[in-house]
Design an enzyme around this catalytic site. Structure first.
Site, PDB file in Angstrom:
ATOM      1  N   ASN A  82       6.747  -2.950  -9.990  1.00 31.48           N
ATOM      2  CA  ASN A  82       5.345  -2.591  -9.770  1.00 31.48           C
ATOM      3  C   ASN A  82       4.520  -2.512 -11.051  1.00 31.48           C
ATOM      4  O   ASN A  82       3.418  -1.983 -11.051  1.00 31.48           O
ATOM      5  CB  ASN A  82       5.255  -1.275  -9.000  1.00 31.48           C
ATOM      6  CG  ASN A  82       6.028  -1.338  -7.699  1.00 31.48           C
ATOM      7  OD1 ASN A  82       7.051  -0.694  -7.558  1.00 31.48           O
ATOM      8  ND2 ASN A  82       5.572  -2.175  -6.779  1.00 31.48           N
ATOM      9  N   VAL A  89      -0.244  -1.271 -14.519  1.00 32.45           N
ATOM     10  CA  VAL A  89       0.420  -0.584 -13.420  1.00 32.45           C
ATOM     11  C   VAL A  89      -0.275  -0.933 -12.115  1.00 32.45           C
ATOM     12  O   VAL A  89      -1.496  -0.911 -12.025  1.00 32.45           O
ATOM     13  CB  VAL A  89       0.353   0.947 -13.616  1.00 32.45           C
ATOM     14  CG1 VAL A  89       0.933   1.680 -12.422  1.00 32.45           C
ATOM     15  CG2 VAL A  89       1.090   1.337 -14.885  1.00 32.45           C
ATOM     16  N   CYS A  90       0.524  -1.273 -11.100  1.00 36.02           N
ATOM     17  CA  CYS A  90      -0.072  -1.626  -9.820  1.00 36.02           C
ATOM     18  C   CYS A  90       0.457  -0.689  -8.738  1.00 36.02           C
ATOM     19  O   CYS A  90       1.498  -0.948  -8.160  1.00 36.02           O
ATOM     20  CB  CYS A  90       0.272  -3.078  -9.510  1.00 36.02           C
ATOM     21  SG  CYS A  90      -0.488  -3.643  -8.015  1.00 36.02           S
ATOM     22  N   ILE A  91      -0.249   0.410  -8.517  1.00 31.88           N
ATOM     23  CA  ILE A  91       0.109   1.265  -7.374  1.00 31.88           C
ATOM     24  C   ILE A  91      -1.148   1.521  -6.566  1.00 31.88           C
ATOM     25  O   ILE A  91      -2.258   1.531  -7.093  1.00 31.88           O
ATOM     26  CB  ILE A  91       0.790   2.608  -7.770  1.00 31.88           C
ATOM     27  CG1 ILE A  91       0.009   3.344  -8.837  1.00 31.88           C
ATOM     28  CG2 ILE A  91       2.222   2.407  -8.159  1.00 31.88           C
ATOM     29  CD1 ILE A  91       0.570   4.737  -9.112  1.00 31.88           C
ATOM     30  N   ALA A 137       4.132  -6.434  -8.498  1.00 29.43           N
ATOM     31  CA  ALA A 137       3.228  -6.954  -9.526  1.00 29.43           C
ATOM     32  C   ALA A 137       4.016  -7.882 -10.447  1.00 29.43           C
ATOM     33  O   ALA A 137       3.486  -8.838 -10.977  1.00 29.43           O
ATOM     34  CB  ALA A 137       2.634  -5.798 -10.321  1.00 29.43           C
TER      35      ALA A 137
END
Ligand SMILES: [Zn+2]
Ligand SMILES: [Zn+2]
Lengths: 168, 146
Positions: A82, A89-91, A137
């Protein structure tokens, strides 16, 4: 929400974190004159592959904070499904608020103005422990995590070692 | 914190204003636009869906309807004054304590916020920031299906 209110809110959080540090990370500013850009040091969570690592990341807050989310980027190299290879950061909680047409993410899973540096970092730390491979990601890391776990482990271990060298 | 600082809120979205009333919020017109029209600089900015921000004149018809309904809905949420109740002492959006007699908006879930804090938020997302309850699920579904 004016820029003044946003900066007051961030100053309050910084003071609170200095007074009552939270386990698992430490937080400060990249430049002490700019409250909108933070530097945090995340301690690799125990009982995970990241244990023992020290990962530095930056948070960039928009002037509309808390109506809009910050962006978060790891500065220390890190291998995780992720987190993009460039560190982004991809959340879902850092995604722009609102309901998207496709119903891909509910509004409640996206950004909410009650999120603070502390709640964001708690989510990121739990993401380190528990990757979400539904919308990776870093596609290569996600594939390894699923299909060739020993290779995934080896790459993470290398990042952990590197982070220790950078920190000492 | 008991901090009753009154802040001049220059980027208030000014829900009730029409398109032609001046608003100081600046907007850089798209490069592709043939001729930038002056009135565009004075328009409020809207957020029809995530990551989309547009001035009134750039909204599609569908977005205009969606936003008009949203403004109508927000206006229907009751406004009261803070009565000093111990249950909710601060506005969780700006983290500033309410002052007695300050105007607060009530959401259907009974969470309260400063009017300008929650109105700015609801224009982006019709979700209660505290409990994530959709502010009006019934209304939302009715315009999503039309
Ligand atoms: Zn407020
Ligand atoms: Zn609520």
């Amino acid at each position: 929400m004016s820029e003044l209110q946003s900066s007051l809110l961030l100053k309050k959080q910084l003071a609170e974190l200095n007074k009552n540090p939270v386990e698992g990370f430490s937080a400060g500013l990249i430049d002490e004159n700019d409250i909108f850009r933070w530097e945090v040091l995340i301690i690799g969570p125990p009982d995970t592959l990241y244990e023992g690592g020290f990962f530095k990341a930056h948070l960039y807050f928009p002037k509309e904070y808390p109506l809009r989310p910050p962006r978060m980027k790891f500065v220390t190299e890190i291998w995780h499904p992720n987190i993009e290879k460039n560190g982004d950061v991809c959340i879902s909680i850092l995604h722009e608020p609102g309901d998207d047409k496709w119903g891909y993410e509910k509004a409640s899973e996206r950004w909410l103005p009650v999120h603070t540096v502390e709640t964001i970092l708690i989510s990121v730390i739990s993401m380190l422990a528990d990757p979400n491979d539904e919308s990776p990601a870093n596609v290569d890391a996600a594939k390894e995590w699923r299909e060739s776990y020993p290779e995934f482990k080896r790459k993470v271990a290398r990042c952990v070692r590197k982070s220790q060298e950078e920190c000492s | 914190m008991g901090n009753c600082l009154k802040i001049n809120n220059s980027d208030d979205i000014s829900l009730l204003q029409g398109g032609e009333i001046s608003n100081t919020q600046d907007f850089a017109p798209d490069q592709n636009d043939p001729a930038p029209i002056y009135s565009e600089l004075l328009q409020p900015i809207f957020f029809p869906s995530p990551s989309v921000r547009r001035p009134v004149s750039h909204l599609t018809e569908e977005e205009q309807v969606k936003i008009a309904k949203r403004i109508g809905l927000i206006q229907h949420l009751p406004i009261g004054t803070y009565d000093g109740s111990k249950k909710s002492r601060e506005c969780v959006i700006c983290m500033i304590d309410f002052c007695v007699d300050e105007a607060v908006r009530y959401l259907p879930c009974m969470h309260i916020y400063h009017v300008h804090c929650i109105d700015d938020w609801l224009m982006r997302s019709l979700t209660c920031p505290s409990c994530m309850e959709p502010v009006d699920a019934a209304l939302l579904t009715s315009y999503e299906t039309t």
